[in-house]
Design an enzyme around this catalytic site. Structure first.
Site: not given
Length: 720
Positions: A159, A318, A367
């Site tokens: 990216e 992704e 997370a």
């Protein structure tokens, strides 16, 4: 020069199939977890992972020290399980020791503040120190894994531009001056291009050239200089990517290289049409936009990716299984959306479906970003759906989808990264322009009108289309203006949006009236001449906030005050109280003009998506009836729709076709929340989610009727 398309192999018997997997970060976990990961990957039919993207510190724990042992072990385990590796150059984020010892690699913002380490990509693209370390890492990885059969592709960087798109450091200043010297050749040419005589900005040497750093709270940057700075930032990152790629490719020439673009209609940081020529296969990261535009935005973004890939298969590097953690609203995906979104990417030309990431992190900034294996573990609805997707992709692979080509439509909606950058300029008549969002609205409008368009870079070869659309194409060079003129003269239809062609590639306004692109070529083709812009907005307290059109449509931002040549057809005028207040009563708002063997249409004001759809289906239906050759419905292609009306069969379905040597594959995907029935060409059903066959006794021969519910998808195969 365009690099030859090369697709990475899988570790399947024939090396083919739809690539399925995601970013894998085993270095976040103790090694006893690795075997469990691989067991579950095989259960989900994962066949590829991207490895080592943020692992520089584990590979090089200190200057001059290398540790490949852990990487060797996990690559061997993956290879033994039949899972191929897309190995990263690991340069996206440098280790803390490098930043601490060489702080001169850190970028600076326009205020002169150092961008500190601790996140991703905290490095200057122009730093010779950082480049030295990065290329040494690339060389070490290539030398170790060039002959490893499990590593089948190289993932260069990650990216590019995410956190260092713009750097205002002294390294950047040095390189910007050199870039300007190469581009302009002489200081006189630069002064002319930048209009430096305004505000006493003339420079007498390239050593006097400045970066557009912060100049005070009320300052206004020279837009010509700013646009060049955007180009420079793009070019510096591209040069960095190419330097990494070339080091690896010299040692490992038989394994294709890529890097993941960031193309969605909420971002398009780089000139990816330019980048697409420098990768062996095009890759993209895409994260869904919440709300009712979810599927349409995905298809619009993918359409541009497919065009950049020149209709070759492309790689979804992704996307998310469910919610992310970096938006103001982190909505999860509802039942059916994980499969629907993934297969929609396949419908738009992707031969690889990958996620960030395989195992959801237990710590760190991401997370709470969803993953293929969630915190809840394998006994969870999310992992069940990941396995369901693996089964579906395996079936599509067996049916022969990989390598097939997405069929083009007849209409090209043109996109330009330079116009997207330019619409962010703070010195335009309105700072609410957004080229990319207008492209998205036109794309959705064609779907709402029962058709489909392609999104194509302005710099690409779009002459094979029958119609081209320019939504808010603010920047147009003389060369592109003449391309459009020739296109229309030879029989094409050109639709020009309200804020298009106002400046050339140097951000100079064309004289003689709007749009001035091509020294008036665009005005001549359109048969109009604009004198002034009428800008509306909520900021004007107590004044009109919208103006009606004679065809029932409404404009709320921008109206062109134009006159027309005698042979132009006026399709709509401004009317009503608002038009009278702003002296626009009876002034043409939408026009059509025959030009050579073709036609040029001017949409002189902003319109909502539903009004654009009405424009397409009513006023423009005659000239556009042959613009979507890939869609074959029994009913009329262009539905007679009204704003706010429920979608008909035609516009309730996104239908695409992929053709290959193994057959013709039809993808039917429900766009809204309402059920819909559709008749399709009879074929073998490959995937049917939220979809059932209904009584076909009344259908024509070779037609089958299906009922699809919300998030429904039907994929069939016909013989070529």
């Amino acid at each position: 020069m365009q690099r030859k398309h090369a697709w990475p192999s899988l570790l399947t018997a024939n090396g083919k199939g739809i690539a399925y997997g995601g970013d894998y970060n085993p270095d976040q976990w103790p090694e006893e977890v690795w075997d469990e990961d691989i067991r579950l990957m095989k259960q989900a039919k994962v066949n590829v992972v991207a490895l080592g993207i943020f692992s520089w510190d584990r590979i090089q724990p200190a200057e001059g020290e290398w540790d490949f042992a852990w990487l060797d072990r996990i690559i061997n385990k993956l290879g033994d399980a039949g899972i191929s590796v897309d190995l990263a150059s690991a340069t996206a984020s440098a280790p803390i020791w490098l930043y601490n010892k060489y702080p001169e690699v850190l970028p600076q913002d326009k205020y002169g503040h150092v961008i500190n380490a601790g996140s991703r990509q905290s490095w200057r693209p122009t730093s010779p120190v950082f480049k030295r370390f990065a290329l040494a890492l690339c060389k070490a990885l290539a030398e170790r894994y060039a002959d490893n059969p499990t590593v089948t592709a190289w993932h260069i960087g990650n990216e590019y531009g995410w956190n260092n798109r713009e750097d205002y450091s002294d390294d950047a200043l040095r390189e910007f001056r050199l870039w300007c010297a190469r581009k302009y050749g002489s200081i006189d040419a630069l002064n002319k291009a930048w209009g430096s005589s305004f505000w006493s900005q003339e420079v007498h040497s390239f050593d006097d050239v400045l970066l557009p750093r912060h100049m005070g709270p009320d300052s206004m940057v020279n837009p010509s200089q700013q646009l060049d700075f955007e180009r420079f930032g793009n070019d510096m990152l591209l040069e960095f990517y190419k330097a990494e790629r070339d080091v690896i490719a010299e040692i490992s020439p038989d394994k294709p290289c890529t890097t993941n673009f960031m193309i969605s209609t909420d971002q398009c940081a780089m000139d990816y049409a330019q980048w697409g020529r420098e990768v062996d296969f095009v890759s993209n990261d895409h994260y869904f936009h919440e709300g009712e535009s979810h599927l349409d935005e995905l298809a619009c973004s993918d359409s541009l990716v497919s065009s950049i890939a020149e209709r070759n298969p492309w790689y979804l590097m992704e996307h998310s299984t469910s919610a992310v953690q970096w938006k103001p609203l982190n909505a999860r995906k509802r039942h059916g959306e994980l499969l629907r979104d993934s297969l929609a990417h396949v419908a738009m030309g992707a031969d690889a479906i990958n996620f960030f990431q395989w195992r959801q992190s237990a710590f760190g900034a991401e997370a709470f970003h969803s993953a293929m294996l969630p915190h809840a573990g394998e006994h969870s609805k999310l992992f069940e759906r990941v396995c369901e997707l693996g089964e579906a992709l395996d079936m599509l692979s067996s049916a022969g989808v990989p390598g097939s080509t997405l069929v083009s439509s007849g209409t090209a909606i043109l996109f330009s990264a330079q116009s997207e950058w330019a619409t962010r300029c703070q010195t335009l008549p309105s700072n609410k322009l957004n080229h990319w969002h207008d492209v998205r609205d036109w794309y959705r409008a064609f779907l709402d009108a029962g058709s489909r368009a392609d999104v194509v870079p302005l710099s690409a070869h779009w002459e094979g289309y029958s119609t081209v659309v320019l939504p808010t194409m603010l920047v147009l060079s003389n060369e592109d203006a003449y391309r459009l003129k020739t296109f229309a003269a030879e029989g094409g239809t050109v639709i020009v949006g309200y804020a298009s062609g106002l400046v050339d590639e140097q951000f100079h306004v064309g004289l003689g009236g709007y749009p001035g692109a091509g020294d008036g070529v665009l005005r001549d083709m359109l048969g109009i001449r604009g004198e002034e812009f009428n800008i509306l907005g909520d900021e004007a307290q107590g004044e009109t906030r919208e103006i009606s059109l004679s065809n029932g449509m409404v404009t709320r931002l921008w109206q062109n005050d134009i006159d027309v040549v005698p042979d132009a057809d006026v399709l709509a005028t401004y009317e009503g109280e608002g038009a009278e207040e702003w002296e626009l009563q009876g002034v043409p708002a939408i026009t059509s003009h025959a030009y050579g063997d073709g036609k040029a249409i001017f949409v002189g004001c902003d319109l909502k998506c539903e009004d654009i759809a009405r424009l397409i289906s009513k006023e423009l239906s005659e000239v556009l009836t042959n613009t979507s050759s890939s869609i074959d419905y029994a009913t009329s292609e262009f539905e007679d729709i009204d704003a706010g009306a429920n979608r008909s069969v035609n516009n309730a379905i996104l239908h695409t076709v992929r053709k290959g040597e193994n057959g013709i594959f039809d993808f039917y995907i429900v766009r809204g929340n309402s059920p819909v029935e559709v008749s399709v060409e009879a074929g073998t059903v490959l995937v049917a989610q939220h979809c059932t066959q209904v009584d076909s006794s009344a259908q024509p021969d070779h037609q089958t009727r299906y009922a699809l519910q919300c998030n429904g998808i039907l994929i069939t195969k016909r013989q070529a």
